[in-house]
Design a protein around this motif. Structure first.
Motif, PDB file in Angstrom:
ATOM      1  N   PHE A  43      -2.016   1.130 -10.234  1.00 17.62           N
ATOM      2  CA  PHE A  43      -2.214   0.405  -8.975  1.00 17.62           C
ATOM      3  C   PHE A  43      -0.960  -0.379  -8.610  1.00 17.62           C
ATOM      4  O   PHE A  43      -0.468  -0.307  -7.482  1.00 17.62           O
ATOM      5  CB  PHE A  43      -3.430  -0.519  -9.076  1.00 17.62           C
ATOM      6  N   LEU A  44      -0.411  -1.118  -9.566  1.00 15.81           N
ATOM      7  CA  LEU A  44       0.777  -1.924  -9.294  1.00 15.81           C
ATOM      8  C   LEU A  44       1.997  -1.061  -9.010  1.00 15.81           C
ATOM      9  O   LEU A  44       2.878  -1.465  -8.263  1.00 15.81           O
ATOM     10  CB  LEU A  44       1.071  -2.852 -10.473  1.00 15.81           C
ATOM     11  N   GLU A  73      -8.399   4.123   0.974  1.00 18.49           N
ATOM     12  CA  GLU A  73      -7.843   2.806   1.285  1.00 18.49           C
ATOM     13  C   GLU A  73      -7.270   2.137   0.041  1.00 18.49           C
ATOM     14  O   GLU A  73      -6.259   1.436   0.121  1.00 18.49           O
ATOM     15  CB  GLU A  73      -8.895   1.908   1.930  1.00 18.49           C
ATOM     16  N   ILE A  74      -7.912   2.326  -1.093  1.00 16.78           N
ATOM     17  CA  ILE A  74      -7.414   1.732  -2.341  1.00 16.78           C
ATOM     18  C   ILE A  74      -6.074   2.358  -2.718  1.00 16.78           C
ATOM     19  O   ILE A  74      -5.135   1.660  -3.109  1.00 16.78           O
ATOM     20  CB  ILE A  74      -8.449   1.892  -3.480  1.00 16.78           C
ATOM     21  N   ILE A  75      -5.954   3.668  -2.571  1.00 20.04           N
ATOM     22  CA  ILE A  75      -4.689   4.344  -2.890  1.00 20.04           C
ATOM     23  C   ILE A  75      -3.598   3.889  -1.923  1.00 20.04           C
ATOM     24  O   ILE A  75      -2.463   3.616  -2.335  1.00 20.04           O
ATOM     25  CB  ILE A  75      -4.871   5.870  -2.901  1.00 20.04           C
ATOM     26  N   ALA A  76      -3.912   3.775  -0.644  1.00 19.85           N
ATOM     27  CA  ALA A  76      -2.937   3.302   0.339  1.00 19.85           C
ATOM     28  C   ALA A  76      -2.503   1.873   0.013  1.00 19.85           C
ATOM     29  O   ALA A  76      -1.320   1.528   0.113  1.00 19.85           O
ATOM     30  CB  ALA A  76      -3.518   3.395   1.745  1.00 19.85           C
ATOM     31  N   LEU A  77      -3.456   1.035  -0.389  1.00 25.02           N
ATOM     32  CA  LEU A  77      -3.146  -0.341  -0.755  1.00 25.02           C
ATOM     33  C   LEU A  77      -2.232  -0.377  -1.981  1.00 25.02           C
ATOM     34  O   LEU A  77      -1.290  -1.175  -2.035  1.00 25.02           O
ATOM     35  CB  LEU A  77      -4.427  -1.127  -1.023  1.00 25.02           C
ATOM     36  N   ALA A  78      -2.480   0.483  -2.942  1.00 27.01           N
ATOM     37  CA  ALA A  78      -1.643   0.540  -4.144  1.00 27.01           C
ATOM     38  C   ALA A  78      -0.195   0.852  -3.781  1.00 27.01           C
ATOM     39  O   ALA A  78       0.735   0.275  -4.354  1.00 27.01           O
ATOM     40  CB  ALA A  78      -2.184   1.584  -5.122  1.00 27.01           C
ATOM     41  N   LYS A  79       0.000   1.729  -2.823  1.00 28.62           N
ATOM     42  CA  LYS A  79       1.365   2.059  -2.399  1.00 28.62           C
ATOM     43  C   LYS A  79       2.056   0.830  -1.799  1.00 28.62           C
ATOM     44  O   LYS A  79       3.239   0.600  -2.039  1.00 28.62           O
ATOM     45  CB  LYS A  79       1.337   3.209  -1.400  1.00 28.62           C
ATOM     46  N   LYS A  80       1.307   0.025  -1.052  1.00 28.91           N
ATOM     47  CA  LYS A  80       1.873  -1.201  -0.470  1.00 28.91           C
ATOM     48  C   LYS A  80       2.133  -2.247  -1.547  1.00 28.91           C
ATOM     49  O   LYS A  80       3.151  -2.940  -1.522  1.00 28.91           O
ATOM     50  CB  LYS A  80       0.937  -1.759   0.598  1.00 28.91           C
ATOM     51  N   ALA A  82       2.859  -1.679  -4.620  1.00 26.66           N
ATOM     52  CA  ALA A  82       4.005  -1.234  -5.422  1.00 26.66           C
ATOM     53  C   ALA A  82       5.320  -1.738  -4.837  1.00 26.66           C
ATOM     54  O   ALA A  82       6.271  -2.017  -5.583  1.00 26.66           O
ATOM     55  CB  ALA A  82       4.009   0.285  -5.526  1.00 26.66           C
ATOM     56  N   GLU A  83       5.374  -1.873  -3.532  1.00 26.95           N
ATOM     57  CA  GLU A  83       6.591  -2.365  -2.881  1.00 26.95           C
ATOM     58  C   GLU A  83       6.893  -3.801  -3.278  1.00 26.95           C
ATOM     59  O   GLU A  83       8.040  -4.234  -3.228  1.00 26.95           O
ATOM     60  CB  GLU A  83       6.447  -2.263  -1.362  1.00 26.95           C
ATOM     61  N   LYS A  84       5.883  -4.549  -3.701  1.00 26.88           N
ATOM     62  CA  LYS A  84       6.059  -5.951  -4.097  1.00 26.88           C
ATOM     63  C   LYS A  84       6.585  -6.077  -5.524  1.00 26.88           C
ATOM     64  O   LYS A  84       6.945  -7.154  -5.963  1.00 26.88           O
ATOM     65  CB  LYS A  84       4.746  -6.715  -3.954  1.00 26.88           C
ATOM     66  N   LYS A  85       6.571  -4.972  -6.263  1.00 35.23           N
ATOM     67  CA  LYS A  85       7.082  -4.930  -7.634  1.00 35.23           C
ATOM     68  C   LYS A  85       6.459  -6.007  -8.530  1.00 35.23           C
ATOM     69  O   LYS A  85       7.138  -6.752  -9.220  1.00 35.23           O
ATOM     70  CB  LYS A  85       8.593  -5.030  -7.645  1.00 35.23           C
ATOM     71  N   LEU A  86       5.130  -6.083  -8.508  1.00 26.58           N
ATOM     72  CA  LEU A  86       4.401  -7.034  -9.342  1.00 26.58           C
ATOM     73  C   LEU A  86       4.372  -6.539 -10.787  1.00 26.58           C
ATOM     74  O   LEU A  86       4.376  -5.341 -11.044  1.00 26.58           O
ATOM     75  CB  LEU A  86       2.972  -7.201  -8.824  1.00 26.58           C
ATOM     76  N   THR A  87       4.311  -7.467 -11.716  1.00 29.27           N
ATOM     77  CA  THR A  87       4.265  -7.140 -13.138  1.00 29.27           C
ATOM     78  C   THR A  87       2.851  -7.356 -13.655  1.00 29.27           C
ATOM     79  O   THR A  87       2.252  -8.403 -13.380  1.00 29.27           O
ATOM     80  CB  THR A  87       5.231  -8.045 -13.921  1.00 29.27           C
TER      81      THR A  87
END
Length: 140
Positions: A43-44, A73-80, A82-87
């Motif tokens: 997800f991240l 929607e969950i998969i689309a959210l995961a792509k967004k 990922a752009e935040k580069k959360l750990t």
């Protein structure tokens, strides 16, 4: 609920990040914990391929406000996200996992929320079927 809040809620429930060496294909608590850890990482990281395999075609996630989000929607959210580069963060406490034959329920009550993930085992793998994230109500 904003997409950022949803992402943080999912981080909370997907928190079991130290799954040890258990194989995700094991029909055990450790196997489910490994799947939860991989789910968080996927997800991240926006790993749509893993999420596509993990999430049942009818998967739905119900958020704090009662809004249901389908798999797409969950998969689309995961792509967004990922752009935040959360750990991934290790959980404050491990989730409660109950496995019974080909079904598993993961319950986590961290950060003032209760989250539940429901899995089924088919084709040699665990699949997420349903998730719900509910704010814990203060005692009256």
């Amino acid at each position: 609920m904003s997409k950022t809040c949803l992402a943080m809620a999912l981080l909370t429930i997907l928190g079991p990040a130290h799954a040890g060496e258990a194989a995700e294909t094991e029909r055990t608590v450790e196997g489910v914990r490994a799947v939860e850890a991989h789910w968080q990482k996927a997800f991240l990281g926006g790993d749509a391929a893993y999420l596509e395999t993990l999430l049942d075609p009818a998967y739905v996630s119900v958020g704090h406000a009662g809004n249901a989000r389908p798999k797409s929607e969950i998969i689309a959210l995961a792509k967004k996200v990922a752009e935040k580069k959360l750990t991934p963060q290790p959980p404050e406490h491990p989730a409660t996992i109950v496995v019974h034959d080909n079904a598993a329920v993961v319950t986590d009550s961290a950060s003032g929320d209760t989250s539940v993930d429901v899995f089924y085992y088919a084709g040699g793998h665990w699949h997420a079927w349903y998730s719900q994230h509910t704010p814990v109500q203060p005692a009256k």
